[in-house]
Write an enzyme that holds these catalytic residues in place. Structure first.
Site, short mmCIF file in Angstrom:
data_model
loop_
_atom_site.label_atom_id
_atom_site.label_comp_id
_atom_site.label_asym_id
_atom_site.label_seq_id
_atom_site.Cartn_x
_atom_site.Cartn_y
_atom_site.Cartn_z
N HIS A 120 0.82 -1.21 0.00
CA HIS A 120 0.00 0.00 0.00
C HIS A 120 0.86 1.26 0.00
CE1 HIS A 120 0.71 1.00 4.27
NE2 HIS A 120 0.62 -0.30 4.52
N ASP A 121 0.38 2.27 -0.70
CA ASP A 121 1.01 3.59 -0.79
C ASP A 121 2.35 3.58 -1.53
OD1 ASP A 121 -0.70 5.52 1.10
OD2 ASP A 121 -0.53 3.59 2.09
N GLY A 138 5.07 -1.26 2.06
CA GLY A 138 4.29 -0.04 2.01
C GLY A 138 5.15 1.21 1.93
#
Length: 274
Positions: A120-121, A138
């Site tokens: 994520h991100d 992430g």
């Protein structure tokens, strides 16, 4: 357009021209699929995902799935953006952000080989190649044109600079500046000369980058003094400015230079002949 009858596509999904969607693929709400995409069998595309034109997604890939994060709430708006003409091979996983309005992105003309994970991100740039089983945790950032070999593990919040080359089976705990080559001993061993040539960098540009890499990693200077010396030797050089700005902006620190090469000094560093 060819959509297999077993594919499950949520109402309102925007699908471009000449798109192929294979059997048992699932596309959730609020997704956009660009023109000329090919999505194979058993693919899942999560909510709020955009796939750029000409992108190919192979069997079993999962794009825009919920993040592996305790803070995530299912209704959080967090888009996943995949660029144009990108290839996502079998069983790649790409996760959306747990934070409202934040995004996970993969650029144009990028190749993610089988079983790559993008956390994520993360922000993966254009023309990036990531080989099999590599995992980007992430918030990782990968610059344009970087090549990451297989079975590489990248710690959260680390950055890999543009046109860097990462050796196989390495663990990335800190940042790797642009143009650098990281060997399998997890140390920078010099500039990514082959990558620079392929990117069209001429002799003078490659020479300046080689000197900058040598000065920073192998001359025995601390970071600030090395950056000052590099900038003094190459004023108003955009390639060198990119290199030094990256170093100055690091939050996790920079991966080390090879201690064997540091002990030898700078004369034996691989790269173009002077």
């Amino acid at each position: 357009m060819a959509i297999h009858p077993t594919a499950v596509i949520a109402p309102g999904v925007q699908i471009g021209k000449d798109v192929h969607i294979g059997p048992y693929t699932v596309i959730e709400e609020d997704c956009i699929i660009g023109d000329n995409c090919r999505i194979d069998a058993h693919v899942k595309i999560g909510r709020w995902t955009t796939i750029g034109s000409g992108t190919r997604i192979y069997c079993g890939a999962i794009v825009g799935e919920d993040p592996q994060d305790h803070r995530f709430k299912p209704d959080t708006y967090a888009p996943t953006i995949i660029g144009s003409n990108t290839t996502i091979r079998e069983y790649v996983t790409i996760h959306r952000s747990p934070f409202e309005g934040r995004k996970t992105s993969v650029g144009d003309h990028t190749l993610l080989m089988a079983f790559v994970h993008v956390g994520h991100d993360a922000c993966i740039g254009n023309h990036v190649t990531a080989a099999n089983q590599t995992a980007f945790s992430g918030h990782v950032i990968v610059g344009d044109g970087a090549v990451v070999s297989g079975y590489v593990l990248v710690h959260q919040f680390c950055r890999i600079g543009a046109l860097a080359m990462i050796g196989a089976r390495t663990i990335i705990r800190q940042d790797i500046p642009p143009y650098c080559m990281l060997a399998e001993n997890e140390c920078v061993c010099g500039p990514n000369v082959v990558g620079l040539r392929r990117a069209g960098f001429d002799n003078s540009r490659r020479f300046a980058i080689r000197q900058a890499v040598k000065t920073f990693f192998f001359k025995g200077l601390n970071s600030s003094n090395a950056v000052e010396e590099i900038l003094a030797a190459h004023p108003d050089n955009p390639d060198i400015t990119l290199f030094t700005d990256f170093i100055r902006s690091t939050e996790r620190g920079i991966m080390p230079g090879d201690p064997k090469l540091k002990a030898l000094g700078t004369s034996d560093i691989s790269g173009d002949e002077e």
